[in-house]
Scaffold this motif. Structure first.
Motif, short mmCIF file in Angstrom:
data_model
loop_
_atom_site.label_atom_id
_atom_site.label_comp_id
_atom_site.label_asym_id
_atom_site.label_seq_id
_atom_site.Cartn_x
_atom_site.Cartn_y
_atom_site.Cartn_z
N LYS A 7 -4.00 0.30 8.20
CA LYS A 7 -4.09 -0.03 6.78
C LYS A 7 -3.59 1.14 5.95
CE LYS A 7 -8.27 -0.48 4.96
NZ LYS A 7 -9.59 -1.08 4.58
N TYR A 13 -3.85 6.57 4.61
CA TYR A 13 -3.51 5.74 5.76
C TYR A 13 -4.66 5.79 6.75
CZ TYR A 13 1.06 6.18 3.63
OH TYR A 13 2.08 6.16 2.74
N VAL A 39 2.14 0.25 7.74
CA VAL A 39 1.23 -0.39 8.69
C VAL A 39 1.99 -0.76 9.96
CG1 VAL A 39 -0.16 -2.46 9.09
CG2 VAL A 39 -0.36 -1.23 6.93
N HIS A 198 -3.19 -7.40 0.63
CA HIS A 198 -2.35 -6.36 1.22
C HIS A 198 -2.27 -6.58 2.72
CE1 HIS A 198 -6.04 -4.53 2.76
NE2 HIS A 198 -6.56 -4.71 1.55
N GLN A 200 -2.66 -5.60 6.50
CA GLN A 200 -3.43 -4.70 7.35
C GLN A 200 -3.52 -5.29 8.75
OE1 GLN A 200 -7.70 -4.42 6.68
NE2 GLN A 200 -7.63 -6.22 5.35
N VAL A 210 -1.50 -9.09 11.92
CA VAL A 210 -1.32 -8.86 10.48
C VAL A 210 -1.08 -10.21 9.82
CG1 VAL A 210 1.15 -8.34 10.82
CG2 VAL A 210 0.01 -7.68 8.68
#
Length: 289
Positions: A7, A13, A39, A198, A200, A210
């Motif tokens: 993430k 990070y 990522v 977002h 991750q 993801v």
């Protein structure tokens, strides 16, 4: 220590190293090189006073822009057979994108409860004919989820597909919690309301997933029209069998690919998509001049 970025938010990070997640900042040297961690990156980090620092970013095997993620090993291309109906061109664009990025594609046909004879659907026949692996699922009832879960092991998997097909629902069912918010289908627009905030990586069954935003267009760019046929797996066994060397399987006579289409060996919808894409490339090359 070596790890993987799961993430990234606001310059921080989060790196998974064995059984722990360490919050890190990137060294300034990356900014000078014009390189930003993303990522999926495999990285080396150091830890000082409980603060992590990314020291090295390993070379990426591949990289996606939407979502921004690297080192994907496979894609679960999710489409529903009903509500919304399958857009064949869009499905083929996702498969083409996977071939371009050297990502293994597994097609998941969701919402099988909405279609009585779903095995006979033209999209299913097309995928089967092209040689792609596929899974039938009904995410809300948990059908097909065990098969998907088994495919995730030792992989970094991206979920992609048409809006409103149940990508986030499948992920939520797999992890047993609301990892990603699920958008409701708009009755008026018949498309998903995207709520994923977002990108991750979520750890599932010794692999990572993801979840991607539900988007309806893909930009697929090629260096030349000649390379397009390389990304259609069903063409591979016919390589160099056409009468004319360098055959584009377009307007040339005595083309083995066109013959295979006529004999229903190669799916006509896949071939139509190939021709449509080829003509777009040719038109684009002409416009350059």
């Amino acid at each position: 220590m070596e790890g993987i970025i799961i993430k990234g938010i606001g310059g921080f990070y989060y790196v998974k190293v064995k059984d722990q997640v360490i919050e890190c900042k990137a060294r300034g040297k990356f900014r000078k090189k014009g390189l930003s961690p993303i990522v999926g990156d495999k990285v080396d980090i150091t830890l000082k006073n409980n603060k992590g620092s990314i020291e090295e970013i390993y070379e990426r095997n591949n990289e996606l822009i939407r979502p921004l993620v690297s080192n994907i090993t496979q894609a679960l291309v999710v489409f529903s057979l009903k509500n919304p109906d399958v857009n064949l061109d869009l499905l083929n664009k996702f498969l083409l994108q996977c071939e371009l990025k050297k990502i293994k594609a597994i097609v998941c046909f969701n919402k099988t409860d909405l279609l009585e004879k779903y095995q006979d659907d033209k999209a299913v026949k097309m995928i089967k004919n092209a040689g792609y692996e596929y899974i039938f699922a009904n995410a809300k009832k948990g059908i097909g989820l065990e098969k998907i879960k088994n495919k995730l092991k030792n992989n970094v998997t991206v979920f992609c597909g048409q809006s409103g097909v149940g990508k986030s629902t499948i992920l939520n069912q797999l992890v047993g919690s609301e990892v990603m918010e699920t958008g409701n289908i708009s009755e008026k627009l018949k498309r998903g309301k995207h709520t994923t905030r977002h990108s991750q990586l979520v750890e599932i069954n010794e692999g990572f997933v993801v979840d991607t935003p539900g988007f309806s267009t893909l930009e697929v760019k090629f260096e030349s029209k000649e390379e397009l046929q390389e990304y259609f797996p069903e063409f591979w066994e016919y390589e160099n069998q056409c009468k004319f060397k360098g055959c584009m399987h377009y307007k040339e006579p005595e083309c083995i690919i066109k013959k295979a289409v006529e004999e229903n060996i190669i799916d006509s919808n896949r071939y139509k998509f190939y021709i449509k894409t080829l003509e777009e490339i040719i038109k684009g090359e002409k416009n350059k001049w």
